[in-house]
Write a protein that holds these residues in place. Structure first.
Motif, PDB file in Angstrom:
ATOM      1  N   GLY A 143       0.754  -1.977   0.221  1.00 29.44           N
ATOM      2  CA  GLY A 143       0.101   0.550   0.045  1.00 29.44           C
ATOM      3  C   GLY A 143       0.708   1.451   0.207  1.00 29.44           C
ATOM      4  O   GLY A 143       0.356   2.540   0.052  1.00 29.44           O
ATOM      5  N   GLU A 144       2.758   1.380  -0.566  1.00 30.00           N
ATOM      6  CA  GLU A 144       3.772   2.459  -0.437  1.00 30.00           C
ATOM      7  C   GLU A 144       2.950   2.797  -1.934  1.00 30.00           C
ATOM      8  O   GLU A 144       3.247   2.075  -3.167  1.00 30.00           O
ATOM      9  CB  GLU A 144       4.258   2.799   0.079  1.00 30.00           C
ATOM     10  N   LEU A 145       3.304   3.700  -2.739  1.00 29.62           N
ATOM     11  CA  LEU A 145       3.802   4.533  -3.394  1.00 29.62           C
ATOM     12  C   LEU A 145       5.103   4.359  -4.133  1.00 29.62           C
ATOM     13  O   LEU A 145       5.930   4.443  -3.488  1.00 29.62           O
ATOM     14  CB  LEU A 145       3.615   5.699  -3.736  1.00 29.62           C
ATOM     15  N   ALA A 146       5.136   3.710  -5.011  1.00 29.75           N
ATOM     16  CA  ALA A 146       6.258   3.251  -5.792  1.00 29.75           C
ATOM     17  C   ALA A 146       6.481   3.561  -7.101  1.00 29.75           C
ATOM     18  O   ALA A 146       5.150   3.611  -7.954  1.00 29.75           O
ATOM     19  CB  ALA A 146       6.869   1.174  -5.112  1.00 29.75           C
ATOM     20  N   LEU A 147       7.239   3.646  -7.762  1.00 24.27           N
ATOM     21  CA  LEU A 147       7.760   3.454  -9.649  1.00 24.27           C
ATOM     22  C   LEU A 147       6.608   2.882  -9.798  1.00 24.27           C
ATOM     23  O   LEU A 147       6.706   1.220  -9.825  1.00 24.27           O
ATOM     24  CB  LEU A 147       8.805   3.246  -9.391  1.00 24.27           C
ATOM     25  N   ALA A 148       6.489   3.117 -11.240  1.00 20.75           N
ATOM     26  CA  ALA A 148       5.223   2.441 -11.828  1.00 20.75           C
ATOM     27  C   ALA A 148       6.060   1.494 -12.809  1.00 20.75           C
ATOM     28  O   ALA A 148       6.829   1.881 -13.066  1.00 20.75           O
ATOM     29  CB  ALA A 148       3.889   3.750 -12.617  1.00 20.75           C
ATOM     30  N   ALA A 149       5.490   0.383 -12.853  1.00 26.00           N
ATOM     31  CA  ALA A 149       5.600  -0.484 -13.995  1.00 26.00           C
ATOM     32  C   ALA A 149       5.945   0.209 -15.730  1.00 26.00           C
ATOM     33  O   ALA A 149       4.580   1.099 -16.057  1.00 26.00           O
ATOM     34  CB  ALA A 149       4.860  -1.898 -13.580  1.00 26.00           C
ATOM     35  N   GLU A 150       6.201  -0.650 -15.763  1.00 29.28           N
ATOM     36  CA  GLU A 150       6.041  -0.231 -17.830  1.00 29.28           C
ATOM     37  C   GLU A 150       4.157  -0.655 -18.554  1.00 29.28           C
ATOM     38  O   GLU A 150       4.491  -2.041 -18.091  1.00 29.28           O
ATOM     39  CB  GLU A 150       6.941  -1.013 -18.065  1.00 29.28           C
ATOM     40  N   ARG A 151       4.202   0.716 -18.800  1.00 25.68           N
ATOM     41  CA  ARG A 151       2.399   0.288 -19.686  1.00 25.68           C
ATOM     42  C   ARG A 151       2.838   1.078 -20.716  1.00 25.68           C
ATOM     43  O   ARG A 151       3.341   2.007 -21.159  1.00 25.68           O
ATOM     44  CB  ARG A 151       1.429   0.751 -18.754  1.00 25.68           C
ATOM     45  N   ASP A 152       1.947   0.645 -21.616  1.00 22.51           N
ATOM     46  CA  ASP A 152       1.328   1.730 -23.049  1.00 22.51           C
ATOM     47  C   ASP A 152       0.741   3.184 -22.501  1.00 22.51           C
ATOM     48  O   ASP A 152       1.519   3.984 -23.423  1.00 22.51           O
ATOM     49  CB  ASP A 152       0.579   0.623 -23.714  1.00 22.51           C
ATOM     50  N   GLU A 153       0.339   3.402 -21.177  1.00 21.46           N
ATOM     51  CA  GLU A 153      -0.283   4.722 -21.678  1.00 21.46           C
ATOM     52  C   GLU A 153      -0.263   4.801 -19.341  1.00 21.46           C
ATOM     53  O   GLU A 153      -0.523   4.312 -18.604  1.00 21.46           O
ATOM     54  CB  GLU A 153      -1.330   5.216 -22.089  1.00 21.46           C
ATOM     55  N   TYR A 154      -0.356   5.849 -19.107  1.00 24.61           N
ATOM     56  CA  TYR A 154       0.071   6.679 -17.884  1.00 24.61           C
ATOM     57  C   TYR A 154      -1.231   7.504 -17.998  1.00 24.61           C
ATOM     58  O   TYR A 154      -0.821   8.696 -18.661  1.00 24.61           O
ATOM     59  CB  TYR A 154       1.069   6.822 -17.594  1.00 24.61           C
TER      60      TYR A 154
END
Length: 794
Positions: A143-154
């Motif tokens: 439940g902590e904020l971490a770097l987002a994984a690779e996705r086509d769109e954010y």
């Protein structure tokens, strides 16, 4: 007439021989029965009142919540339009616009769409702008904020305005969570507001964590792909509970459930305890594309305030029945004792009757001395036994002809007696024969002289005032009647003449427009209407009788801003004895605001004070015509905006203001490019349409304080109070962009040349307008279709 024949029954229906205990018992039982009937009716009425009160509370609570839901949609819609109309929005601009919107919402946020290949460049640009590292993040397993994984769109949160003390989740990718992703996809697909399923909100205190996300897509035009989303973070507890009564004072138990939630989770439930009543109402609340079920039930507070008065009615009814029964027992028993006493006194009455006959001759000589008044006495049967000289002179009969032979009834007009007997019988609730109609008096006319018509010996009629009374012996027993007549024929004629004059005056005043009045002001400051025609009722919507009793009723109708002026003008007219003439407003209960004109001529009264003779009339139609003429004089007939005359008047007023306060003032002048070509090519009708469309687009962009005017032809002017040169230039750029961004029907894109000038100290009107005109000239010289600010002094 025998004495027993005129004895009324007790209360009109109880026999005098009835037992006092029997009467009291019957009345007590009837009272108890009536009490139960009243108690049943009161209980039924209480149930109806409780239901009506509950429905009123439900309607008020539902209206308040629906208004709050609609208000959230409107606030987010205004933020959406702000981004559509100004795509490049800075953080300061977002904070300045979103901060006032934070009412019943925890936060407002802006999240742009970022593609995979744009992520690195986007994070670098934002980090450089913020001066701190920025990265697109998502919630990890703990439940902590971490770097987002690779996705086509954010869709990361870039701007955030919140009430929370926990800060804002900058860079949080909304597409990383299924609930938020589905909400964004629905908003993107429909192009309208979308609401999420109930969720735990990020960056919100635990007390307000349960809520929903209201999302609106932001696109450059209708049908285009959105380039971002604006969001309202809404806590159901804050949205619903703020401003409602505390649980220990709330009459309603409130529950809200999302109908599209398969788990049917409770979004909000008030903390008060529901009552046992079977009253429940469910209403539909809409927010975005979701429908919520609002369930309302009465609380224990509602029960305590809606208790029935059944016990009080039963106890009071029983006590009242007992008291009435006791009162009737005392009344019947005392009357029966009194009847026995009457029978004992009857013997004594017969003895005294002989004595009265001896005194009759002496009394007759006294009565005959009253020659101007007719005095006639009768026995209980109505037979005349006394007829004085005044009666002989008035009626033409001799005493010997009527005494012992005629009745009092025979001297009266028969039709009048019959009509009076029917009226008195209806009033008293029992039959009164015509022979007693002139002797029986109603309670409201007791001891008052009444008007009758007598028939003389020669058949002519005479109008008299008659005072009738009972004759009693020394023991107070009824032995006959005494009638005293006074001839009022001449007084009647004088009264009819006065009445005819009043009717004539009333007819004359009815044909005069408005109202006629006589008004006095006493030395001690007392106002009073001596006379008021029926027209005064129409003017002030006050009955004439009420108006004459209380003159202050008129001043209560006068507009609060005019009443002191009218009072002062009346006092001034009284002091100077000058003609009074005023125009003022009144606020009427039925017709609302009306304009009144009044005129009056004063005269000084001998005993002090002033008397006015005057009239008032309604001039509302005249005032309305004056306002319409004024509006036409300052409005351009083609475009509907203000004309040159109004612009000059406002500019003069604003120049006086800025010279006094040293404030700011700017003007924007614009001239349509190649307008003559439009008229020559498409005709003047199309040219007029272009002018009207231009005024519509410009007017939608202006502030409420700005003044938009047409100087003539294709020249227009915008007066901007409280605006400096830089602010005016930015406004002119917005106007220029709104005009050229969308083509007009038939003619295509229409452009204009703008010139901006701001006021300088010690500068006059002509100088300011000349610099604005010069700026427009420079814009046209530079190729038109542009905004040229004023040339700064060297």
């Amino acid at each position: 007439m025998p004495l027993q024949a005129v004895r009324p029954k007790i209360l009109g229906f109880i026999s005098e021989q009835a037992s006092a205990w029997l009467v009291a018992s019957v009345v007590f039982l009837a009272g108890i029965a009536l009490t139960f009937v009243v108690a049943w009716a009161a209980c039924d009425l209480n149930r109806q009142q409780v239901r009506q009160r509950f429905q009123l509370l439900v309607s008020e609570r539902f209206s308040r919540l629906q208004e709050r839901f609609e208000d959230q949609e409107q606030r987010l819609g205004s933020l959406q339009r702000f981004f559509i109309n100004s795509r490049d929005v800075t953080r300061a601009e977002f904070d300045g616009f979103a901060q006032p919107l934070l009412l019943h919402a925890r936060a407002y946020a802006w999240a742009p769409r970022v593609l995979r290949e744009q992520r690195s460049r986007f994070e670098q640009d934002i980090s450089r702008a913020l001066g701190t590292p920025f990265a697109i993040r998502e919630l990890n397993a703990v439940g902590e904020l971490a770097l987002a994984a690779e996705r086509d769109e954010y869709v990361p949160v870039l701007y955030n305005q919140t009430q929370s003390q926990l800060g804002s989740p900058m860079g949080f990718d909304l597409l990383a969570q299924p609930l938020r992703r589905s909400t964004l996809e629905r908003a993107q697909k429909s192009g309208k507001l979308a609401v999420s399923q109930p969720m735990q909100l990020v960056g919100v205190e635990p007390a307000y964590a349960m809520g929903v996300l209201l999302v609106a897509p932001v696109a450059s035009r209708t049908g285009a792909e959105p380039f971002g989303f604006v969001m309202a973070v809404i806590s159901l507890r804050q949205l619903v509970a703020d401003g409602l009564p505390r649980p220990d004072r709330d009459n309603l138990v409130t529950q809200i459930v999302d109908t599209s939630d398969l788990q049917q989770r409770m979004l909000y439930e008030s903390g008060n305890t529901p009552s046992d009543r079977d009253l429940t109402v469910t209403r539909r609340l809409t927010l975005g594309d979701h429908v919520y079920a609002l369930t309302l039930r009465p609380s224990e507070v509602f029960d305590r305030s809606s208790r029935s008065s059944l016990a009080s009615i039963l106890s009071m009814g029983g006590m009242l029945s007992l008291l009435v029964a006791a009162l009737l027992y005392v009344l019947v028993s005392q009357r029966q004792r009194a009847l026995k006493l009457v029978e004992q006194r009857t013997v004594q009455l017969r003895v005294r009757e002989q004595e009265l006959r001896g005194a009759h001759s002496q009394l007759r000589s006294v009565l005959n001395a009253a020659t101007q008044v007719a005095i006639i006495a009768t026995d209980l049967r109505g037979v005349i036994n006394t007829f004085n000289a005044g009666a002989e002179q008035m009626l033409g009969f001799k005493a010997a002809e009527v005494v012992g032979r005629a009745t009092l009834e025979s001297l009266h007009l028969a039709s009048e007696l019959q009509a009076s007997a029917a009226s008195v019988s209806l009033l008293l609730g029992k039959r009164i024969p015509p022979s007693q109609a002139m002797l029986v008096q109603s309670p409201d006319s007791l001891h008052e002289a009444r008007e009758w018509t007598l028939v003389r010996e020669d058949g002519s009629q005479l109008i008299v005032n008659m005072l009738g009374t009972a004759l009693l012996d020394d023991h107070g027993l009824w032995v006959g009647h005494l009638a005293i007549y006074l001839d009022v024929t001449e007084q009647k004629r004088a009264y009819e003449a006065l009445a005819a004059r009043d009717r004539l005056l009333k007819k004359l005043s009815a044909h005069v427009p408005g109202g006629i009045f006589q008004f006095t002001l006493k030395p001690r400051g007392e106002w009073r209407f001596i006379y008021a025609s029926d027209g005064m009722r129409d003017i002030y919507e006050i009955e004439v009788g009420v108006l004459q009793q209380d003159a202050e009723k008129v001043f209560e109708r006068i507009h609060p801003l005019d009443v002191e002026r009218i009072r002062a003008s009346i006092r001034s007219s009284a002091v100077q004895l000058s003609h009074w003439r005023e125009e003022y407003r009144v606020i009427l209960p039925q017709r609302g605001l009306r304009w009144i004109r009044g005129e009056a001529t004063p005269e000084e009264l001998p005993g002090g004070g002033t008397l006015w003779h005057g009239y008032v009339s309604d001039i509302s139609d005249l005032k309305r015509v004056e306002e319409e003429l004024r509006a036409l004089s300052i409005t351009d007939s083609l475009t509907g905006i203000h004309n040159r005359r109004y612009f000059q008047d406002r500019l003069k007023a604003e120049m006086v203001r800025v010279r006094r306060t040293s404030g700011a003032l700017s003007v924007i002048m614009l001239d349509i490019d190649h307008f003559k070509r439009i008229n020559d090519r498409y005709g003047h009708a199309v040219g007029d349409g272009v002018l009207q469309e231009l005024c519509k687009r410009i007017g939608q962009r202006l502030r409420r304080t700005d003044v938009f005017c047409r100087l003539g032809g294709e020249e227009f002017m915008v007066l901007c109070p409280g605006t400096d040169g830089q602010q005016a230039c930015r406004l002119a750029m917005e106007l220029w962009e709104s005009l050229r961004s969308v083509p007009m029907d038939t003619v295509g894109t229409v452009t204009a040349s703008f010139g901006v000038a701001s006021w300088r100290v010690d500068e006059g009107i002509d100088g300011l307008l000349l610099r604005a005109d010069s700026a427009v000239y420079l814009a046209k010289q530079a190729g038109r279709d542009r905004v040229t600010p004023e040339k700064l002094p060297a």
